[in-house]
Design a protein around this motif. Structure first.
Motif, short mmCIF file in Angstrom:
data_model
loop_
_atom_site.label_atom_id
_atom_site.label_comp_id
_atom_site.label_asym_id
_atom_site.label_seq_id
_atom_site.Cartn_x
_atom_site.Cartn_y
_atom_site.Cartn_z
N VAL A 527 1.09 -1.03 0.26
CA VAL A 527 -0.20 -0.12 -0.39
C VAL A 527 0.72 0.91 0.02
CG1 VAL A 527 -1.76 1.34 1.28
CG2 VAL A 527 -1.78 -1.43 0.52
N LEU A 528 2.20 1.79 0.85
CA LEU A 528 2.68 2.82 0.92
C LEU A 528 3.50 2.97 -0.18
CD1 LEU A 528 2.99 3.23 5.06
CD2 LEU A 528 1.28 4.23 3.37
N GLY A 529 4.63 1.46 -0.18
CA GLY A 529 5.67 2.21 -1.87
C GLY A 529 4.93 1.85 -2.65
N TYR A 530 3.77 1.24 -3.09
CA TYR A 530 2.98 1.53 -4.55
C TYR A 530 2.24 2.99 -4.39
CZ TYR A 530 3.15 -2.55 -6.36
OH TYR A 530 3.87 -4.50 -6.75
N ARG A 531 1.51 3.58 -3.36
CA ARG A 531 1.13 4.46 -3.34
C ARG A 531 2.41 5.78 -2.92
NH1 ARG A 531 -1.36 2.49 -6.49
NH2 ARG A 531 -2.77 1.48 -6.11
N PHE A 532 3.25 5.31 -2.64
CA PHE A 532 3.92 6.51 -1.77
C PHE A 532 4.84 6.39 -3.11
CE2 PHE A 532 3.51 7.05 2.44
CZ PHE A 532 3.18 8.33 2.93
N GLY A 533 5.35 5.85 -3.82
CA GLY A 533 6.13 5.65 -5.22
C GLY A 533 5.51 6.52 -5.88
N LYS A 534 3.90 6.38 -6.02
CA LYS A 534 3.11 7.25 -7.40
C LYS A 534 2.98 8.61 -6.83
CE LYS A 534 0.32 3.13 -9.20
NZ LYS A 534 -1.05 2.93 -9.86
N SER A 535 2.68 8.69 -5.39
CA SER A 535 2.65 9.96 -5.33
C SER A 535 3.60 11.22 -4.65
CB SER A 535 1.77 9.58 -3.93
OG SER A 535 0.65 10.13 -3.56
N GLY A 536 4.87 10.25 -4.33
CA GLY A 536 5.67 11.46 -4.57
C GLY A 536 6.77 12.10 -5.91
N THR A 537 6.12 10.67 -6.77
CA THR A 537 7.05 11.52 -8.63
C THR A 537 5.92 12.08 -8.64
OG1 THR A 537 7.64 9.31 -8.69
CG2 THR A 537 6.86 10.42 -9.81
N SER A 538 4.24 12.53 -8.43
CA SER A 538 3.18 12.82 -8.38
C SER A 538 3.30 14.37 -8.44
CB SER A 538 1.77 12.65 -8.71
OG SER A 538 1.78 11.72 -8.70
N LEU A 539 3.41 14.35 -7.15
CA LEU A 539 4.03 16.11 -6.57
C LEU A 539 5.36 16.65 -6.77
CD1 LEU A 539 3.17 15.38 -2.82
CD2 LEU A 539 1.82 16.55 -4.28
N ALA A 540 6.31 15.77 -7.42
CA ALA A 540 7.18 15.96 -8.27
C ALA A 540 6.79 16.77 -9.79
CB ALA A 540 9.00 15.18 -8.10
N VAL A 541 6.50 15.89 -10.10
CA VAL A 541 5.67 16.65 -12.01
C VAL A 541 4.93 17.34 -11.62
CG1 VAL A 541 4.22 15.24 -13.44
CG2 VAL A 541 6.31 13.92 -12.77
N SER A 542 4.36 17.38 -10.76
CA SER A 542 3.00 18.77 -11.05
C SER A 542 3.88 20.05 -10.28
CB SER A 542 2.11 18.58 -9.73
OG SER A 542 1.65 19.70 -9.30
N ALA A 543 5.43 19.79 -9.33
CA ALA A 543 6.26 21.01 -9.21
C ALA A 543 6.12 21.66 -10.36
CB ALA A 543 7.06 20.60 -8.29
N LEU A 544 7.03 20.69 -11.88
CA LEU A 544 7.65 20.57 -12.34
C LEU A 544 6.93 21.31 -13.68
CD1 LEU A 544 9.97 17.54 -12.41
CD2 LEU A 544 10.59 20.15 -12.32
N THR A 545 5.93 20.68 -14.21
CA THR A 545 4.90 21.71 -15.00
C THR A 545 4.32 22.56 -14.53
OG1 THR A 545 2.59 19.70 -13.70
CG2 THR A 545 3.72 18.90 -15.48
N SER A 546 4.25 22.82 -13.21
CA SER A 546 4.07 24.67 -12.76
C SER A 546 4.78 25.54 -12.54
CB SER A 546 3.11 23.71 -11.34
OG SER A 546 2.50 22.80 -11.08
#
Length: 599
Positions: A527-546
């Motif tokens: 649960v945490l491995g899969y979701r934190f991997g997605k969430s952490g990357t998503s937040l980084a991508v969100s910052a980069l795109t913004s």
């Protein structure tokens, strides 16, 4: 004896009947049913380590097979391989007469002391372990069929200009909102995991699976009703509900639904796999985990192909989501059947949980301070990581792999929303795309991986998977403006590898480990491995795109870099993964300590 036989027959028929009912809600019925004969033969006589053989049967057995000891019990190699009985009465890995009856319980007489629990169906002799594993595999397939209805519908609602964050239809708003929503998946997964930990501690794995499944089904069903109501512009009362200070709340409800859908799937899946990892030996898991996963791929493919037709019908997006909720709830029929069989015939994994709880109570009574000894879920996970290094390495590898998968997912969603602006058309295209992913995964799971694993060690395949994905991500970086088919093809490769090889290898890691590793550690990592991997990357991508105005071309290059990091993490993990022989030895030690005989 007659009553026992009637009970066994009724138990055996419960699983296929429930499955047919569940999968009749989608086109997945035909696809999943087509896989059942192979899977049934695959799971025949899964256990035999604790089976007692009568003197007459032993004599017959010794005349036809070389794997029988002088005491009349099957040799460990034969038992771990499994014995299949075909329609002609004999078949498979050992020439054993199908009339041979092996015991169903650890004491040789089954949990009730009467009968061995074996049943015959269409000329096949099936042990209780085989039935329990098959029931849980069908439950997982139904769960993924439901998820394959929920995924494209929630994605279409989320990227819609009317119900979600589609914006002006160019994909720019989606490119910013999607990573941010994925970043919220980890906190939601954490809350679900904490709830699961409490249920597991108090009620055991069976009740935890039942309650968590029904809870997730209820959330999906309620959300489908609410969204359907808020979409009804003709209702006079809707305007006041939909808007708050002039701002529509519908996109935020859809966003919360999207986040929940991303969060719950791994929680349920991990519990299914925990049960099967407790029932199968390492040798059996290397052979049959891929076909078991293949059944989920076929169910997902069938459901994915049906999404377009369901959405275009009177059901619409919200009706299809409601269908997913009903299918998920129905999967509990099969999970209850699996645990019921295991309890009746003496191989219930929940017994390990009960023993640990009893030991805690004794320790609390014997402690000088008289306090109850407890540790939090995360404290247990930290202790497991320190005690079992391979779990820590697996956690890091999952973070890296999900980073690659998430960036590719963002590329795919961004390109899809810009190329196909129509909501229903986009949902249908997405459903068929994921159906193709599952068809490819099913081919690998049924036709390639079982045979491949006969010749190579798991560590070799661990190292190979990220290298294949790296080749595709490197190719995508060569195009400044990759097309939808190029992006989708690269994403397909990643997901097909993840659903087939990675899923099988992931589950094989847990088989030779103890109860806490299989249930507590698995849920934390899954649960945490899969979701934190997605969430952490998503937040980084969100910052980069913004902030840096990252486009699709830049994200493609980032994916290639992430693939290299994943390959490095996978190599480190592969050095800790045991060989097949080492896994069998560890498995035998753990179950000899527990004092339980394995079939």
């Amino acid at each position: 004896a007659a009553a026992d036989q009637q009970f066994i027959s009724s138990t055996m028929m419960a699983t296929p009947t429930a499955t047919a009912t569940a999968l009749s809600l989608s086109v997945a019925t035909s696809a999943a049913t087509a896989a059942l004969p192979q899977l049934s033969r695959s799971l025949l006589l899964l256990r035999g380590g604790g089976a007692a053989v009568s003197a007459a049967a032993a004599a017959a057995l010794s005349a036809s097979a070389s794997g029988v000891s002088s005491s009349g019990a099957l040799d460990a190699t034969d038992m771990d391989t499994g014995i299949a009985a075909g329609s002609t009465g004999t078949e498979a890995t050992a020439d054993i007469d199908t009339a041979l009856s092996l015991s169903g319980g650890g004491d040789g007489n089954g949990a009730d002391g009467n009968g061995d629990g074996n049943v015959s169906l269409l000329g096949l002799t099936i042990t209780p372990e085989a039935r329990a594993t098959l029931a849980m595999a069908l439950a997982m397939a139904t769960h993924y069929g439901a998820y394959s209805f929920a995924r494209p519908t929630t994605l279409s609602l989320f990227t819609s200009s009317s119900t979600g964050f589609g914006g002006d239809g160019t994909g720019r708003t989606t490119a910013k909102a999607y990573p941010l929503a994925m970043g919220l998946v980890s906190p939601t997964s954490l809350l679900l995991l904490l709830g699961y930990g409490g249920l597991l501690e108090r009620l055991g794995p069976r009740a935890a699976l039942r309650r968590s499944t029904l809870y997730c089904s209820a959330v999906l069903g309620l959300a489908s009703i609410v969204v359907h109501y808020l979409q009804n512009d003709d209702a006079a009362a809707t305007t006041a509900v939909v808007e708050f200070n002039g701002v529509s709340i519908l996109p935020y409800i859809v966003g919360a639904l999207f986040v929940f859908r991303e969060s719950y799937v791994q929680l349920i899946t991990s519990q299914h796999w925990s049960f099967m990892s407790s029932v199968l030996t390492p040798a059996q898991s290397s052979t049959w985990f891929a076909p078991i996963s293949g059944l989920t791929s076929l169910a997902s493919a069938g459901a994915g192909m049906a999404v377009g037709s369901l959405v275009d019908s009177k059901l619409g997006l919200t009706g299809t989501l409601g269908t997913a909720a009903a299918m998920l709830a129905l999967s509990t029929v099969m999970t209850e059947s699996a645990y019921g069989i295991s309890e009746k015939y003496g191989f219930n994994p929940a017994e390990e949980h009960d023993e640990k709880i009893a030991a805690k109570k004794v320790a609390a009574l014997e402690s000088s301070e008289g306090r109850k000894i407890e540790s939090s879920l995360f404290r247990k996970a930290a202790d497991l990581f320190a005690r079992v290094p391979v779990l820590k390495a697996l956690f890091v590898e999952i973070l890296a792999s999900q980073g690659v998968s998430t960036i590719l997912n963002v590329c795919y969603v961004t390109k899809l929303s810009s190329v196909i602006p129509d909501d229903k058309e986009r949902a249908g295209w997405s459903g068929k795309f994921f159906a193709v992913i599952n068809v490819v995964s099913g081919f690998l799971q049924f036709g390639v991986l079982p045979n491949l694993m006969k010749y190579i060690e798991p560590s070799t395949l661990w190292r190979l998977v990220p290298l294949i994905v790296l080749c595709f991500t490197a190719n995508m970086t060569l195009d400044k403006d990759p097309s939808l088919y190029l992006v989708a093809g690269t994403f397909l490769t990643m997901k097909a590898m993840e659903f087939s090889a990675r899923r099988m290898l992931d589950e094989m890691v847990y088989v030779p480990l103890d109860f806490d590793s299989r249930y507590v550690g698995k849920e934390v990592i899954g649960v945490l491995g899969y979701r934190f991997g997605k969430s952490g990357t998503s937040l980084a991508v969100s910052a980069l795109t913004s902030q840096l105005n990252f486009g699709l071309s830049e994200l493609s290059r980032l994916t290639c870099v992430a693939s290299l990091v994943w390959a490095k993490c996978t190599w480190s993990l592969s050095n800790l993964v045991p060989t097949k022989a080492e896994a069998e030895e560890a498995f035998a030690k753990i179950h000899s300590k527990s004092g339980k005989k394995r079939r």
